[in-house]
Design a protein around this motif. Structure first.
Motif, PDB file in Angstrom:
ATOM      1  N   LYS A 235       0.869  -1.180   0.000  1.00  0.00           N
ATOM      2  CA  LYS A 235       0.000   0.000   0.000  1.00  0.00           C
ATOM      3  C   LYS A 235       0.901   1.224   0.000  1.00  0.00           C
ATOM      4  O   LYS A 235       1.859   1.316   0.779  1.00  0.00           O
ATOM      5  CB  LYS A 235      -0.978  -0.015   1.174  1.00  0.00           C
ATOM      6  CG  LYS A 235      -0.377  -0.174   2.549  1.00  0.00           C
ATOM      7  CD  LYS A 235      -1.460  -0.417   3.594  1.00  0.00           C
ATOM      8  CE  LYS A 235      -2.453   0.722   3.657  1.00  0.00           C
ATOM      9  NZ  LYS A 235      -3.587   0.472   4.531  1.00  0.00           N
TER      10      LYS A 235
ATOM     11  N   ALA B 242      -2.499   4.508  -3.457  1.00  0.00           N
ATOM     12  CA  ALA B 242      -2.755   3.117  -3.827  1.00  0.00           C
ATOM     13  C   ALA B 242      -2.944   2.260  -2.582  1.00  0.00           C
ATOM     14  O   ALA B 242      -2.002   2.050  -1.821  1.00  0.00           O
ATOM     15  CB  ALA B 242      -1.596   2.572  -4.666  1.00  0.00           C
ATOM     16  N   GLU B 243      -4.158   1.739  -2.419  1.00  0.00           N
ATOM     17  CA  GLU B 243      -4.438   0.859  -1.291  1.00  0.00           C
ATOM     18  C   GLU B 243      -4.009  -0.575  -1.559  1.00  0.00           C
ATOM     19  O   GLU B 243      -3.890  -1.384  -0.642  1.00  0.00           O
ATOM     20  CB  GLU B 243      -5.944   0.889  -0.964  1.00  0.00           C
ATOM     21  CG  GLU B 243      -6.412   2.179  -0.318  1.00  0.00           C
ATOM     22  CD  GLU B 243      -5.790   2.389   1.058  1.00  0.00           C
ATOM     23  OE1 GLU B 243      -5.881   1.488   1.899  1.00  0.00           O
ATOM     24  OE2 GLU B 243      -5.190   3.460   1.275  1.00  0.00           O
TER      25      GLU B 243
ATOM     26  N   ASP C 279      -2.775  -3.488  -7.277  1.00  0.00           N
ATOM     27  CA  ASP C 279      -3.500  -3.143  -8.513  1.00  0.00           C
ATOM     28  C   ASP C 279      -3.671  -1.631  -8.634  1.00  0.00           C
ATOM     29  O   ASP C 279      -3.510  -1.060  -9.717  1.00  0.00           O
ATOM     30  CB  ASP C 279      -4.870  -3.826  -8.540  1.00  0.00           C
ATOM     31  CG  ASP C 279      -4.756  -5.341  -8.718  1.00  0.00           C
ATOM     32  OD1 ASP C 279      -3.753  -5.785  -9.297  1.00  0.00           O
ATOM     33  OD2 ASP C 279      -5.667  -6.058  -8.270  1.00  0.00           O
ATOM     34  N   ASP C 280      -4.009  -0.977  -7.514  1.00  0.00           N
ATOM     35  CA  ASP C 280      -4.109   0.492  -7.518  1.00  0.00           C
ATOM     36  C   ASP C 280      -2.760   1.115  -7.875  1.00  0.00           C
ATOM     37  O   ASP C 280      -2.687   2.141  -8.553  1.00  0.00           O
ATOM     38  CB  ASP C 280      -4.541   1.004  -6.140  1.00  0.00           C
ATOM     39  CG  ASP C 280      -5.974   0.670  -5.793  1.00  0.00           C
ATOM     40  OD1 ASP C 280      -6.750   0.338  -6.710  1.00  0.00           O
ATOM     41  OD2 ASP C 280      -6.320   0.728  -4.597  1.00  0.00           O
TER      42      ASP C 280
ATOM     43  N   ARG D  45      -2.125   1.440 -11.485  1.00  0.00           N
ATOM     44  CA  ARG D  45      -2.844   2.590 -12.048  1.00  0.00           C
ATOM     45  C   ARG D  45      -2.039   3.869 -11.838  1.00  0.00           C
ATOM     46  O   ARG D  45      -1.910   4.699 -12.752  1.00  0.00           O
ATOM     47  CB  ARG D  45      -4.214   2.725 -11.375  1.00  0.00           C
ATOM     48  CG  ARG D  45      -5.113   3.824 -11.942  1.00  0.00           C
ATOM     49  CD  ARG D  45      -6.087   4.349 -10.914  1.00  0.00           C
ATOM     50  NE  ARG D  45      -5.444   5.101  -9.862  1.00  0.00           N
ATOM     51  CZ  ARG D  45      -5.521   4.832  -8.564  1.00  0.00           C
ATOM     52  NH1 ARG D  45      -6.195   3.788  -8.133  1.00  0.00           N
ATOM     53  NH2 ARG D  45      -4.878   5.596  -7.672  1.00  0.00           N
TER      54      ARG D  45
ATOM     55  N   HIS E  56     -14.144  -4.917  -4.277  1.00  0.00           N
ATOM     56  CA  HIS E  56     -12.765  -5.107  -4.738  1.00  0.00           C
ATOM     57  C   HIS E  56     -12.707  -6.188  -5.818  1.00  0.00           C
ATOM     58  O   HIS E  56     -11.983  -6.050  -6.816  1.00  0.00           O
ATOM     59  CB  HIS E  56     -11.875  -5.496  -3.551  1.00  0.00           C
ATOM     60  CG  HIS E  56     -10.467  -5.828  -3.931  1.00  0.00           C
ATOM     61  ND1 HIS E  56      -9.580  -4.886  -4.432  1.00  0.00           N
ATOM     62  CD2 HIS E  56      -9.774  -7.003  -3.902  1.00  0.00           C
ATOM     63  CE1 HIS E  56      -8.424  -5.452  -4.687  1.00  0.00           C
ATOM     64  NE2 HIS E  56      -8.515  -6.747  -4.380  1.00  0.00           N
TER      65      HIS E  56
ATOM     66  N   ASN F 174     -13.873  -4.849  -9.127  1.00  0.00           N
ATOM     67  CA  ASN F 174     -12.821  -4.026  -9.745  1.00  0.00           C
ATOM     68  C   ASN F 174     -11.743  -4.904 -10.379  1.00  0.00           C
ATOM     69  O   ASN F 174     -11.222  -4.590 -11.453  1.00  0.00           O
ATOM     70  CB  ASN F 174     -12.196  -3.105  -8.689  1.00  0.00           C
ATOM     71  CG  ASN F 174     -13.154  -2.033  -8.206  1.00  0.00           C
ATOM     72  OD1 ASN F 174     -14.110  -1.676  -8.903  1.00  0.00           O
ATOM     73  ND2 ASN F 174     -12.916  -1.523  -7.005  1.00  0.00           N
TER      74      ASN F 174
END
Length: 593
Positions: free
Chosen positions: A95, A99-100, A103-104, A107, A545, A548
């Motif tokens: 994290k 971005a948590e 995948d985040d 991005r 989640h 997503n």
């Protein structure tokens, strides 16, 4: 910034036998200084005259005369990254600012997002500590940093921790537990399968901001305050929660901590100290205390950005977060049927007294580390396609690192070959200090997975002390396809340095992807996909989640999703199940649930 031990310095000679009985006993006068120099000369020789008190060397003076030696690679011998005892990465979690999840984080990287922001008011009152006057006592000129959102949220039930204890825990303990959970899930590794195994835990950590508030009022201290604030417990907490019986340690080498932790984990696997290793690093920013001396040392950026390798580089900016990778030997990972991201080879050394003062980077030792790691693992440097640099954006550190890398790699690259790309994740999220190295590794693994290199931000013109054309190197300034090597893999490396002189380097080779023989289109079989959580709120979050994740074009086949959800996940009390015949069918049913 003094950490480690019991917070005390030894005598001037560095130990309890020195003058002052193990404490700082005041300043030496000229006669004492001369006597000490004579004593040192007896065992150091004339070298002490070059590097004695008042003999600080400008690190930039190293550059003109420096040359790197060629290493010996045996072409008929297998690379250390391909042997059975090579170290495989079988799980990834993290994290970071903006971005948590991992995948985040992709991005953030592929979109070139900058998550260095104004310091949030819930951290501290910026105006109270800010001053545009760099030298004003008790003030800092920094107004920005890379921060986690929802930094005060945590689900203690997931880890079997009571709410009273969770309330007394350093946020770094919480962050790293969440990263471990994500890394184990990514690797399909369940708690019941790893408990009571010789799994080691190696976590880099250097700051303890939380201790200031936790110990401020003795009246509210409890037994949980001890375990909640001790740096050693950051690693031990993981071992306790998952009932792991291998070595467990928190490691502080400043900003190289997480990469050194990964190196030590790799060595432990090779020596047989553990059968699997959970390793990485974590950092938390709660107070401005450290920013004040960093400002006085001019180490942090007045602009408020890490402008790596740029002619406008003026220091680094702090960031927080955490990252974890799970390691096994390649032989064990294959035998256990693990998903393998890549293999990794690491090394570590120290500047010693090759430069003064203690914080000055040494091009000699940085280069010797490169020579050692590639030669020891029989890896030809010309195979490296991308360098994830330490790249903090300091006007001295960047040229030392870039010239060290350039002198080393340029010897092996054929003339006319495409420029070797270099970048720094610190331009997106700030310098995560004790989590910086693992952040770089996660970035490289994601680029390999998606087959693309991403932008290094805040770069327009190069630092004039770095001759990129000479070395055929170039800063990565756009998202580009990352071609594979002849064997269908990609190769990269990661640098990480501590301001006390501890250097670490890692070579990362993407593991060859197995051809998927079956797709959703060539079967009409139906599959059951499961989701579960400890309560309804957790189930709702897991479902969102999951939806997503289904939008990710790289997501696995429906058969793989069904297998993972039923056989490679913990099953909790609150559950959902979907019967479906395609990923699109699964997505539609999940969205209307």
């Amino acid at each position: 910034m003094m950490q480690g031990g019991h917070g005390q310095m030894g005598g001037p000679m560095g130990g309890p036998g020195g003058p002052g009985g193990g404490q700082m006993g005041g300043f030496m006068d000229d006669e004492d200084s001369k006597a000490l120099m004579e004593e040192a000369r007896e065992w150091m020789g004339d070298k002490v005259d070059e590097m004695g008190p008042g003999k600080d060397v400008n690190p930039m003076d190293q550059l003109p005369q420096f040359k790197s030696r060629r290493i010996n690679i045996e072409p008929d011998k297998e690379s250390g990254l391909d042997l059975d005892n090579a170290i495989a990465i079988v799980g990834v979690g993290g994290k970071f600012p903006g971005a948590e999840t991992v995948d985040d984080f992709w991005r953030v990287l592929v979109n070139g997002e900058n998550h260095v922001v104004e310091i949030p008011p819930e951290r501290w009152n910026v105006e109270e500590y800010y001053s545009a006057d760099y030298d004003e006592p008790g003030k800092t000129y920094v107004r920005r940093g890379g921060f986690l959102s929802n930094f005060d949220e945590f689900d203690p039930k997931m880890f079997g921790i009571s709410e009273p204890e969770a309330a007394k825990m350093d946020p770094q303990q919480r962050y790293i537990l969440e990263c471990v959970h994500m890394a184990l899930e990514d690797g399909g590794l369940m708690r019941k399968d790893i408990q009571e195994t010789r799994t080691g835990v190696y976590i880099g950590v250097m700051n303890d901001d939380y201790k200031s508030s936790a110990t401020e009022d003795p009246a509210v201290a409890s037994n949980y305050t001890l375990t909640g604030t001790a740096p050693s417990i950051i690693a031990a907490r993981i071992s306790y929660v998952y009932n792991l019986l291998g070595p467990s340690m928190s490691i502080d080498t400043a900003c190289s901590s997480s990469l050194v932790a990964i190196h030590l984990a790799s060595q432990a696997l090779k020596s047989g100290d553990c059968t699997m290793a959970i390793c990485g690093g974590v950092n938390s920013i709660l107070y401005p205390d450290i920013l004040i001396p960093l400002s006085k040392a001019r180490m942090v950026s007045p602009i408020g950005q890490c402008q790596a390798f740029s002619d406008t580089a003026d220091g680094y900016i702090r960031g927080e977060g955490g990252g974890v990778i799970v390691l096994k030997t390649l032989k064990d990972a294959r035998a256990d049927g693990n998903k393998i991201w890549a293999t990794i080879a690491t090394g570590c050394n120290q500047d010693g007294r090759t430069m003064t003062p203690i914080t000055a980077p040494s091009i000699q030792m940085q280069t010797e580390l490169l020579q050692e790691v590639y030669e020891k693992n029989n890896v030809s440097p010309d195979l490296v396609q991308y360098i994830e640099a330490h790249g903090t954006g300091t006007p001295v550190g960047d040229p030392i690192e870039a010239n060290s890398l350039g002198e080393f790699f340029s010897q092996y690259r054929e003339e006319g070959k495409e420029a070797l790309r270099i970048g720094s994740v610190k331009t997106n999220i700030g310098h995560l200090e004790s989590a910086a190295g693992v952040a770089g590794i996660v970035k490289v693994l994601l680029m390999m997975k998606h087959g693309k290199t991403v932008r290094s931000l805040h770069f327009e013109r190069p630092n004039p002390k770095i001759d990129f054309p000479k070395y055929n190197m170039a800063v990565s300034i756009a998202v580009e396809d990352w071609p594979t090597l002849n064997d269908g893999t990609r190769m990269s490396c990661v640098n990480s340095f501590g301001f006390g002189g501890t250097n670490s380097h890692a070579i990362i080779k993407q593991f060859p992807l197995e051809d998927v023989q079956e797709t959703d289109d060539d079967t009409k079989d139906k599959y059951i996909v499961f989701l579960s959580a400890l309560d309804n709120g957790g189930l709702t979050n897991s479902l969102q989640h999951f939806i997503n994740c289904l939008k990710d074009t790289c997501v696995d086949s429906l058969k793989s999703i069904a297998y993972t959800s039923s056989c490679r996940r913990e099953h909790f009390k609150y559950r959902l199940a979907f019967v479906c015949e395609s990923k699109e069918d699964l997505r539609q049913k999940a969205e209307v649930n």
